[in-house]
Motif scaffolding. Structure first.
Motif, PDB file in Angstrom:
ATOM      1  N   SER A  39       0.828  -1.043   0.172  1.00  0.00           N
ATOM      2  CA  SER A  39      -0.033  -0.103   0.048  1.00  0.00           C
ATOM      3  C   SER A  39       0.884   1.401   0.074  1.00  0.00           C
ATOM      4  O   SER A  39       2.105   1.200   0.097  1.00  0.00           O
ATOM      5  N   GLY A  40       0.334   2.477  -0.223  1.00  0.00           N
ATOM      6  CA  GLY A  40       0.766   3.812   0.081  1.00  0.00           C
ATOM      7  C   GLY A  40       1.575   3.785   1.425  1.00  0.00           C
ATOM      8  O   GLY A  40       2.728   4.541   1.416  1.00  0.00           O
ATOM      9  N   SER A  41       1.052   3.273   2.387  1.00  0.00           N
ATOM     10  CA  SER A  41       1.719   3.323   3.609  1.00  0.00           C
ATOM     11  C   SER A  41       2.970   2.618   3.534  1.00  0.00           C
ATOM     12  O   SER A  41       4.041   2.990   4.038  1.00  0.00           O
ATOM     13  N   HIS A  42       3.250   1.664   3.109  1.00  0.00           N
ATOM     14  CA  HIS A  42       4.412   0.865   2.836  1.00  0.00           C
ATOM     15  C   HIS A  42       5.575   1.704   2.075  1.00  0.00           C
ATOM     16  O   HIS A  42       6.520   1.669   2.300  1.00  0.00           O
ATOM     17  N   TRP A  43       5.057   2.561   1.143  1.00  0.00           N
ATOM     18  CA  TRP A  43       5.996   3.446   0.295  1.00  0.00           C
ATOM     19  C   TRP A  43       6.413   4.531   1.381  1.00  0.00           C
ATOM     20  O   TRP A  43       7.788   4.830   1.343  1.00  0.00           O
ATOM     21  N   SER A  81       2.096  13.346   0.875  1.00  0.00           N
ATOM     22  CA  SER A  81       2.567  11.830   1.373  1.00  0.00           C
ATOM     23  C   SER A  81       2.306  10.529   0.347  1.00  0.00           C
ATOM     24  O   SER A  81       3.135   9.538   0.456  1.00  0.00           O
ATOM     25  N   ARG A  82       1.475  10.758  -0.466  1.00  0.00           N
ATOM     26  CA  ARG A  82       1.316   9.771  -1.552  1.00  0.00           C
ATOM     27  C   ARG A  82       2.558   9.787  -2.562  1.00  0.00           C
ATOM     28  O   ARG A  82       3.243   8.549  -2.881  1.00  0.00           O
ATOM     29  N   ASN A  83       2.693  10.902  -3.116  1.00  0.00           N
ATOM     30  CA  ASN A  83       3.931  10.904  -4.008  1.00  0.00           C
ATOM     31  C   ASN A  83       5.310  11.267  -3.726  1.00  0.00           C
ATOM     32  O   ASN A  83       6.396  11.059  -4.384  1.00  0.00           O
ATOM     33  N   ARG A 129      22.606   0.484   0.293  1.00  0.00           N
ATOM     34  CA  ARG A 129      22.013  -0.357  -0.811  1.00  0.00           C
ATOM     35  C   ARG A 129      20.749  -1.103  -0.678  1.00  0.00           C
ATOM     36  O   ARG A 129      19.902  -1.033  -1.398  1.00  0.00           O
ATOM     37  N   SER A 130      20.547  -1.431   0.601  1.00  0.00           N
ATOM     38  CA  SER A 130      19.333  -2.200   0.925  1.00  0.00           C
ATOM     39  C   SER A 130      18.245  -1.292   0.755  1.00  0.00           C
ATOM     40  O   SER A 130      16.992  -1.693   0.501  1.00  0.00           O
ATOM     41  N   ALA A 131      18.291   0.181   1.036  1.00  0.00           N
ATOM     42  CA  ALA A 131      17.061   1.012   1.111  1.00  0.00           C
ATOM     43  C   ALA A 131      17.040   1.349  -0.090  1.00  0.00           C
ATOM     44  O   ALA A 131      15.788   1.473  -0.629  1.00  0.00           O
ATOM     45  N   LEU A 132      17.839   1.364  -1.060  1.00  0.00           N
ATOM     46  CA  LEU A 132      17.593   1.602  -2.614  1.00  0.00           C
ATOM     47  C   LEU A 132      16.839   0.345  -3.220  1.00  0.00           C
ATOM     48  O   LEU A 132      16.170   0.583  -3.893  1.00  0.00           O
ATOM     49  N   GLU A 133      17.261  -0.736  -2.464  1.00  0.00           N
ATOM     50  CA  GLU A 133      16.573  -2.229  -3.113  1.00  0.00           C
ATOM     51  C   GLU A 133      15.252  -2.156  -2.575  1.00  0.00           C
ATOM     52  O   GLU A 133      14.271  -2.391  -3.446  1.00  0.00           O
ATOM     53  N   ASN A 134      14.734  -1.715  -1.480  1.00  0.00           N
ATOM     54  CA  ASN A 134      13.428  -1.395  -0.837  1.00  0.00           C
ATOM     55  C   ASN A 134      12.775  -0.573  -1.664  1.00  0.00           C
ATOM     56  O   ASN A 134      11.421  -0.676  -1.878  1.00  0.00           O
ATOM     57  N   ALA A 189       9.365  -1.387  -3.560  1.00  0.00           N
ATOM     58  CA  ALA A 189       7.675  -0.244  -3.406  1.00  0.00           C
ATOM     59  C   ALA A 189       7.255   0.078  -4.596  1.00  0.00           C
ATOM     60  O   ALA A 189       6.002   0.196  -4.719  1.00  0.00           O
ATOM     61  N   VAL A 190       7.920   0.368  -5.613  1.00  0.00           N
ATOM     62  CA  VAL A 190       7.712   0.710  -6.863  1.00  0.00           C
ATOM     63  C   VAL A 190       7.071  -0.438  -7.886  1.00  0.00           C
ATOM     64  O   VAL A 190       6.580   0.037  -8.995  1.00  0.00           O
ATOM     65  N   THR A 191       7.498  -1.483  -7.529  1.00  0.00           N
ATOM     66  CA  THR A 191       7.090  -2.627  -8.344  1.00  0.00           C
ATOM     67  C   THR A 191       5.845  -3.285  -7.864  1.00  0.00           C
ATOM     68  O   THR A 191       5.612  -4.477  -8.068  1.00  0.00           O
ATOM     69  N   ARG A 192       5.190  -2.978  -7.011  1.00  0.00           N
ATOM     70  CA  ARG A 192       3.928  -3.483  -6.124  1.00  0.00           C
ATOM     71  C   ARG A 192       2.770  -2.701  -6.257  1.00  0.00           C
ATOM     72  O   ARG A 192       2.988  -1.634  -6.266  1.00  0.00           O
TER      73      ARG A 192
END
Length: 387
Positions: free
Chosen positions: A31-35, A91-93, A373-378, A382-385
């Motif tokens: 969800s957007g909250s996860h992003w 908060s959404r974008n 690097r892990s944050a970049l992966e996260n 987030a943008v592929t779900r």
């Protein structure tokens, strides 16, 4: 023919690529909250909330005066008001996402092997001051073009848009404030004292100008039909208007740390493919909406629509649009949305989104494992779900 590898067959395969894909695409849509959570955690890694990255400029006397003038637009329908509200709360974008990525990739790469120890002592939370300045510059450029996008075409206004003088006044403010932000970005670029970085960022500004030109061309000609372009042309245009700034900012961050060309190219590729994946995510969202208000218009030049048209053929697409028109010659978007969802345009857009996400992850493999690097992966996850 679609040339990217479908994500389902990729996940089912073996080897490193399949394992990486399963890590990226497993689980339910977020969800957007996860992003927002991903961004919040990433901000802790780089040292401070990037939502205040442009604060020094935004609180300047010059822009404060502009803000006072923007208040005069209250009660009008000028889009500059929506842009201004977005600076306060979005908060959404997450408007400051670009600067955050620049800081994360700077920290993930660290200092180059040729960097003097005295320069490494200047690093704060693993990031050079010049790289933090670059992140602010990136946000200033992005914000400037957001403001410029709020300029309306006076010739296309109708009586329902309100008084002409309000729109003309809003346009003057949009031009003035956007130019002010760009001027500040240019001044800050000069303080970096790196001609290569100035060249890279100047080319990014040129790309944005060209990308906005294409966007305006679409809006001017839109009559219920998408332009007769394929997905390859769409990707070229989206790179200019949405990906070039982040990709080249990541490249410039590596140049400031004196990394080699290969590392600069990897950073560029991460910025490019992550932002392409994010744009595709935004385009796909309307087709996953479970809202009861399905009559909301979606962009007829978005990726799912372009792919749908490419797959079914131009003539069939024109027929579907005609069938979706109401008596008032308006488009019934709920009917058109169902026609698109019944085809393969949406699923093809999902495949393309995840393809770019996988390419972004591949670009990170040259960086050592770290929190950054892990944050970049996260962020890619987030943008592929979707939700």
């Amino acid at each position: 023919m679609l040339r990217w590898r479908p994500w389902r067959s990729l996940i089912a395969g073996g080897g490193r690529e399949a394992r990486q894909a399963r890590r990226l695409f497993s689980g339910s849509p977020r969800s957007g909250s996860h992003w927002s959570k991903v961004v919040s955690e990433a901000e802790k890694i780089v040292g401070y909330p990037t939502s205040f990255m442009s604060l020094r400029c935004l609180l300047s006397d010059e822009l404060s005066n502009i803000a006072m003038q923007v208040r005069k637009l209250a009660g009008t329908k000028h889009p500059l008001l929506d842009t201004a509200r977005g600076f306060v709360s979005d908060s959404r974008n997450n408007l400051q996402m670009r600067g955050l990525v620049v800081l994360l990739i700077s920290k993930a790469a660290g200092p180059s092997i040729t960097t003097e120890n005295s320069l490494q002592n200047d690093m704060i939370s693993g990031i050079y001051p010049s790289q933090r300045t670059l992140a602010e510059i990136t946000e200033l450029i992005h914000t400037a073009f957001l403001v410029h996008r709020g300029i309306v075409n006076i010739g296309e206004l109708t009586s329902s848009d309100g008084p002409l003088k309000d729109m003309q006044f809003g346009n003057k403010l949009a031009v003035l404030s956007g130019d002010f932000l760009l001027a500040n970005a240019s001044t800050n670029l000069a303080t970096l004292q790196n001609t290569k970085v100035v060249e890279i960022m100047s080319s990014a500004i040129g790309d944005l100008v060209q990308g906005i030109y294409y966007e305006n061309s679409y809006l001017a000609e839109e009559n219920g039909l998408t332009d007769d372009i394929g997905i390859s042309i769409w990707k070229e245009h989206v790179f200019l208007s949405h990906s070039a700034l982040l990709a080249k900012s990541c490249q410039a961050a590596m140049e400031l740390a004196k990394h080699d060309v290969e590392t600069q190219n990897k950073a560029f590729n991460y910025g490019k493919h992550m932002s392409m994946s994010r744009k595709l995510n935004v385009d796909i969202q309307p087709f996953f909406s479970e809202s009861s208000n399905d009559s909301v218009a979606f962009n007829l030049n978005s990726a799912p629509v372009i792919l749908h048209q490419e797959l079914i053929g131009r003539e069939t697409w024109i027929k579907q649009v005609k069938e979706a028109r109401t008596k008032g010659n308006l488009i019934d978007y709920s009917k058109l949305r169902e026609a698109i969802k019944a085809g393969k345009g949406v699923t093809s857009a999902i495949d393309l989104c995840r393809f770019h996400g996988n390419r972004a992850l591949e670009a990170l493999e040259c960086f050592p494992p770290s929190e950054a690097r892990s944050a970049l992966e996260n962020i890619v996850c987030a943008v592929t779900r979707w939700s």
